[in-house]
Write a protein that holds these residues in place. Structure first.
Motif, PDB file in Angstrom:
ATOM      1  N   ILE A  23       0.843  -1.196   0.000  1.00 49.90           N
ATOM      2  CA  ILE A  23       0.000   0.000   0.000  1.00 49.90           C
ATOM      3  C   ILE A  23       0.875   1.242   0.000  1.00 49.90           C
ATOM      4  O   ILE A  23       0.647   2.170  -0.753  1.00 49.90           O
ATOM      5  CB  ILE A  23      -0.958   0.007   1.208  1.00 49.90           C
ATOM      6  N   LYS A  24       1.897   1.249   0.837  1.00 46.89           N
ATOM      7  CA  LYS A  24       2.778   2.403   0.919  1.00 46.89           C
ATOM      8  C   LYS A  24       3.485   2.654  -0.406  1.00 46.89           C
ATOM      9  O   LYS A  24       3.681   3.777  -0.802  1.00 46.89           O
ATOM     10  CB  LYS A  24       3.799   2.229   2.041  1.00 46.89           C
ATOM     11  N   ARG A  25       3.885   1.598  -1.111  1.00 44.68           N
ATOM     12  CA  ARG A  25       4.587   1.764  -2.380  1.00 44.68           C
ATOM     13  C   ARG A  25       3.687   2.369  -3.447  1.00 44.68           C
ATOM     14  O   ARG A  25       4.167   3.004  -4.359  1.00 44.68           O
ATOM     15  CB  ARG A  25       5.132   0.422  -2.858  1.00 44.68           C
ATOM     16  N   GLU A  26       2.375   2.151  -3.353  1.00 43.66           N
ATOM     17  CA  GLU A  26       1.448   2.667  -4.342  1.00 43.66           C
ATOM     18  C   GLU A  26       1.056   4.117  -4.085  1.00 43.66           C
ATOM     19  O   GLU A  26       0.419   4.741  -4.915  1.00 43.66           O
ATOM     20  CB  GLU A  26       0.196   1.796  -4.384  1.00 43.66           C
ATOM     21  N   MET A  27       1.427   4.664  -2.944  1.00 45.62           N
ATOM     22  CA  MET A  27       1.065   6.038  -2.598  1.00 45.62           C
ATOM     23  C   MET A  27       1.820   7.002  -3.503  1.00 45.62           C
ATOM     24  O   MET A  27       3.019   6.894  -3.674  1.00 45.62           O
ATOM     25  CB  MET A  27       1.391   6.322  -1.131  1.00 45.62           C
ATOM     26  N   THR A  28       1.069   7.922  -4.074  1.00 55.88           N
ATOM     27  CA  THR A  28       1.678   8.964  -4.892  1.00 55.88           C
ATOM     28  C   THR A  28       1.530  10.294  -4.162  1.00 55.88           C
ATOM     29  O   THR A  28       0.730  10.416  -3.226  1.00 55.88           O
ATOM     30  CB  THR A  28       0.977   9.073  -6.261  1.00 55.88           C
ATOM     31  N   LEU A  29       2.273  11.277  -4.612  1.00 56.62           N
ATOM     32  CA  LEU A  29       2.170  12.604  -4.023  1.00 56.62           C
ATOM     33  C   LEU A  29       0.736  13.108  -4.108  1.00 56.62           C
ATOM     34  O   LEU A  29       0.173  13.588  -3.135  1.00 56.62           O
ATOM     35  CB  LEU A  29       3.118  13.578  -4.721  1.00 56.62           C
ATOM     36  N   GLY A  30       0.129  12.976  -5.267  1.00 53.69           N
ATOM     37  CA  GLY A  30      -1.233  13.471  -5.462  1.00 53.69           C
ATOM     38  C   GLY A  30      -2.246  12.804  -4.553  1.00 53.69           C
ATOM     39  O   GLY A  30      -3.080  13.476  -3.934  1.00 53.69           O
ATOM     40  N   LYS A  31      -2.175  11.480  -4.457  1.00 56.46           N
ATOM     41  CA  LYS A  31      -3.101  10.750  -3.584  1.00 56.46           C
ATOM     42  C   LYS A  31      -2.912  11.179  -2.132  1.00 56.46           C
ATOM     43  O   LYS A  31      -3.880  11.388  -1.407  1.00 56.46           O
ATOM     44  CB  LYS A  31      -2.869   9.240  -3.693  1.00 56.46           C
TER      45      LYS A  31
END
Length: 121
Positions: free
Chosen positions: A6-14
């Motif tokens: 989950i953490k790896r999929e986090m983007t700045l925008g999200k």
């Protein structure tokens, strides 16, 4: 799905969108508070290929009560140095407690380098 994935999929925008919503702010309110255009906030949150400058990231971090360095990392603004990439890879594997401990060690070891960032936390 594991916490690490989950953490790896986090983007700045999200991340910005989630934190803005948690504060109960609209995009327009955040734009006004940070003196960043509404269209820029919208594009950042959509991950629309925009790479916000450091001043914008600092304004967002300050208004939303976020860690400026974390926003930099999400923005990939500091990953061009091999040493930083090593730290970022290690940080992705750490718990929040381990990250806090690592930051404490770095601050104690290099106190003069961290003094200007104290207001960001």
């Amino acid at each position: 799905m594991s916490t690490n994935s989950i953490k790896r999929e986090m983007t700045l925008g999200k991340y910005i969108a989630i934190k803005r919503q948690e504060k109960g702010l609209s995009q327009r309110e955040l734009a006004k508070d940070t003196k960043v255009s509404h269209s820029t906030i919208s594009r950042i949150e959509k991950d629309d290929g925009i790479s916000p400058d450091n001043a914008t990231l600092k304004a967002l971090a300050t208004r939303l009560g976020l860690d400026y360095n974390y926003l930099l990392a999400l923005n990939n603004s500091i990953d061009d140095e091999p040493e930083i990439r090593v730290i970022q890879r290690a940080a992705k594997k750490m718990t929040d407690e381990e990250k806090d401990r690592m930051l404490q060690i770095l601050k104690l070891s290099f106190k003069d380098l961290f003094e200007e960032d104290e207001d960001v936390e």
